[in-house]
Write a protein that holds these residues in place. Structure first.
Motif, PDB file in Angstrom:
ATOM      1  N   LEU A 178     -10.792  72.574  -5.435  1.00 13.63           N
ATOM      2  CA  LEU A 178     -11.532  71.673  -4.560  1.00 13.63           C
ATOM      3  C   LEU A 178     -12.021  72.391  -3.305  1.00 13.63           C
ATOM      4  O   LEU A 178     -11.262  73.100  -2.642  1.00 13.63           O
ATOM      5  CB  LEU A 178     -10.660  70.487  -4.146  1.00 13.63           C
ATOM      6  CG  LEU A 178     -10.074  69.626  -5.270  1.00 13.63           C
ATOM      7  CD1 LEU A 178      -9.240  68.502  -4.687  1.00 13.63           C
ATOM      8  CD2 LEU A 178     -11.187  69.076  -6.168  1.00 13.63           C
ATOM      9  N   CYS A 206     -13.754  71.296   0.281  1.00 15.00           N
ATOM     10  CA  CYS A 206     -13.834  70.034   1.024  1.00 15.00           C
ATOM     11  C   CYS A 206     -14.528  70.196   2.372  1.00 15.00           C
ATOM     12  O   CYS A 206     -14.596  71.301   2.926  1.00 15.00           O
ATOM     13  CB  CYS A 206     -12.425  69.485   1.267  1.00 15.00           C
ATOM     14  SG  CYS A 206     -11.368  69.446  -0.201  1.00 15.00           S
ATOM     15  N   GLN A 254     -16.377  68.214  -1.942  1.00 17.61           N
ATOM     16  CA  GLN A 254     -15.590  66.991  -1.795  1.00 17.61           C
ATOM     17  C   GLN A 254     -15.847  66.399  -0.411  1.00 17.61           C
ATOM     18  O   GLN A 254     -15.496  67.007   0.600  1.00 17.61           O
ATOM     19  CB  GLN A 254     -14.095  67.291  -1.965  1.00 17.61           C
ATOM     20  CG  GLN A 254     -13.743  67.938  -3.285  1.00 17.61           C
ATOM     21  CD  GLN A 254     -14.104  67.066  -4.468  1.00 17.61           C
ATOM     22  OE1 GLN A 254     -13.830  65.872  -4.476  1.00 17.61           O
ATOM     23  NE2 GLN A 254     -14.727  67.668  -5.478  1.00 17.61           N
TER      24      GLN A 254
END
Length: 628
Positions: A508, A510, A558
């Motif tokens: 991920l 972010c 994200q």
């Protein structure tokens, strides 16, 4: 319709050597090209926009198809001939207005056709690459809206040396002019207009069409490295029309004169900017390469993994024994967690042998020169020893800096470290840091920088004091002089926005914010999440990226977690994270520690107390050791 004007470029006059390699890649100029007014907006030295003249044979052709970074020659042959004994005679003939020599005529016929074809192919390649770099849509999130609505500031691209264009961004800043598609137009064909950069946020720029003055009604965000942004002059050399936006079309009757006046002395992108972007996004790691990477289930050892995909320099590694290819691990190609095949054996690190005794077809070992090199250290004199105490970032709870112990000294400066009070009996949770790692610190680092130090799990004598703990455990502190005290001029400031990897879930990337700066150490907060998910990261970590990196590389970003989503999803994820972190995270201190005034291991130390969030990027000292 205003159908273009003469191109802009840098002055092609140069005194650089003609003996240049064909593969040579020139860095971007330290200052951007200046748009000059020589009676026109800009012309090349030969008076033809987008054209250049070979200094050896006199051939005229498309400048971008010419050889070498200075575009002085039409071919390798002319470049070499220029430095030969016939150089003076050829130049003299040109100055006297004589035609090129017979040899030069032969050289000019074939290269012109070949180079025009190569140039067309090059443009087609750029268009194809631009298609593959299409932005990844993130529903409901826009960096531009997010920054505008909150007046945020983003970390500049120059803070990220590992990212595309990180080392050759130049002085791209507010006020730079570019050519972009004109969306305020009713024509059926794609047309362009000049725009200026109003604000920069990483790779993203807030643009305003030329002629709108202080009117921001049609301002728009665009990725500077995208395929639709070009230097001023690109339309002229590409035969693309320049059309003023419909909203302001009535303001001037002579738009060409307006542009000449507005653009004279302005800065634009280098002519080869898009080429540099493409070159900076070429990555040496390829699919099917074999590497050694940390075993995510047992940090104390490494395993063989195979590169499954490469996105923006980030590698999806699949452990070699994973038949369904679901047992994977994400990291950047410059991560300290990956190594060449044979690394573990060479330094004495634990290694899990694969059940696969034979390489699978098509798999091959990644060359050792592709991996990030660590600094050489001299372990011959005073050096780290087993049992020495220090402070270290817990790799399983990156929001915590913990009391730690050196458990084993490996070769080439590598150390196996364990978190006090949380270690498994078999040492399966030891982890490997290099002696120069910015993730390990001398005893007292947290105290003098007002960072909460996580004491050993179960340690009841709080507040924690190193002097008492060393005496109780009959231990010594690792010498201060053995730690890495280098602080680069990183350029980060508290409050800057960026895109950061969640290292507890490394697939991920972010939306994140820098919330604290302690010398070279950054506290990264993930927007929309609680502070307990913050992570301590080095300023040169390859897991930090400029705003717009995901869009540029095609990686999924994200967005900040909305409140409703946080409330519904956090409970399960928190339980999972806490279940893991409770095994490694010590009890939180109830009060902040006072500055230490005791003696450590018979030596006297005095600590420099500075601002807790130090933003000066100089090589400030963490600590000072006073010699007895």
């Amino acid at each position: 319709m205003f159908d273009g004007y003469d191109s802009c470029s840098e002055d092609t006059s140069s005194s650089s050597s003609s003996e240049e390699s064909e593969e040579e890649v020139a860095p971007l100029p330290s200052s951007l090209p200046i748009i000059k007014n020589n009676g026109q907006v800009y012309t090349y030295p030969d008076g033809k926009s987008g054209m250049a003249t070979c200094e050896m044979c006199g051939m005229v052709g498309v400048r971008d198809a010419f050889y070498s970074k200075t575009k002085r020659f039409c071919s390798v042959s002319c470049s070499r001939s220029y430095s030969s004994n016939s150089k003076k005679a050829s130049i003299l003939a040109r100055l006297q207005g004589k035609p090129p020599t017979k040899k030069a005529k032969v050289l000019q016929k074939q290269p012109l056709v070949a180079k025009l074809a190569a140039y067309a192919q090059y443009q087609a390649t750029l268009q194809n690459q631009a298609k593959t770099k299409a932005a990844v849509p993130v529903e409901g999130f826009s960096w531009g809206n997010y920054i505008n609505s909150n007046s945020f500031t983003a970390a500049p691209v120059t803070c990220f040396k590992h990212a595309p264009m990180g080392t050759c961004w130049g002085d791209i800043s507010e006020g730079v002019r570019v050519e972009v598609p004109n969306t305020d137009c009713s024509l059926p064909t794609k047309v362009f207009w000049i725009a200026g950069i109003v604000k920069l946020a990483g790779y993203n720029a807030l643009l305003r069409y030329e002629g709108f003055e202080n009117d921001s009604s049609l301002d728009f965000w665009c990725n500077v490295c995208g395929s639709d942004i070009h230097p001023v002059g690109w339309c002229a050399t590409s035969g693309k029309p320049l059309v003023p936006p419909r909203t302001i079309q009535h303001k001037y009757t002579n738009w060409k004169a307006f542009l000449v006046k507005r653009l004279t002395g302005a800065k634009t992108l280098p002519p080869d900017f898009s080429q540099k972007v493409c070159e900076s996004m070429q990555y040496p790691f390829k699919t099917s390469m074999r590497v050694e990477v940390v075993d995510k289930t047992h940090l104390c050892r490494t395993r063989v993994a195979v590169v499954e995909s490469v996105i923006g320099g980030r590698l999806r590694l699949v452990y070699e024994e994973s038949e369904d290819k679901t047992d994977d691990f994400w990291c950047h190609m410059y991560s300290p967690l990956i190594h060449h095949i044979g690394w573990s054996r060479s330094i004495g690190h634990r290694f899990k042998r694969s059940d696969i005794t034979k390489k699978q077809d098509g798999h091959f070992d990644a060359p050792s020169h592709l991996f990030m090199k660590v600094k050489e250290v001299d372990a011959a004199g005073e050096w780290f020893k087993e049992g020495m105490k220090l402070e270290a970032i817990d790799p399983l709870n990156l929001s915590a800096i913990c009391v730690a112990t050196i458990r084993k000294v490996l070769a080439d400066g590598y150390l196996m470290i364990g978190i006090d009070g949380s270690e498994a009996a078999d040492g399966s949770d030891w982890f490997c840091y290099h002696a120069t790692s910015p993730s390990i610190f001398p005893v007292g680092f947290c105290e003098i920088n007002m960072i909460e130090l996580t004491p050993p799990r179960g340690y009841a004598k709080l507040p924690f004091k190193w002097f008492d703990y060393l005496r109780e455990t009959d231990s010594i502190a690792a010498p201060v002089k053995l730690f890495n005290k280098e602080v680069p001029n990183h350029g980060f400031h508290v409050g800057m926005k960026l895109e950061a990897v969640d290292l507890m879930e490394p697939r991920l990337v972010c939306v994140a914010t820098v919330t604290r700066i302690i010398h070279r150490l950054l506290r990264i907060h993930f927007d929309g999440w609680e502070d307990e998910y913050d992570q301590w990261v080095d300023c040169e970590s390859p897991d930090l990226y400029p705003v717009g990196w995901c869009q540029l590389t095609g990686y999924q970003l994200q967005p900040p977690a909305p409140q409703s989503s946080r409330d519904s999803q956090s409970s399960s994820s928190k339980q999972k994270k806490k279940a893991k972190s409770q095994q490694y995270k010590g009890h939180k201190k109830m009060t902040s520690l006072q500055l230490k005034e005791e003696l450590l291991d018979g030596e006297e130390y005095s600590f420099l107390q500075g601002a807790s969030d130090q933003e000066s990027n100089g090589s400030a000292s963490y600590y000072i050791k006073q010699e007895p």
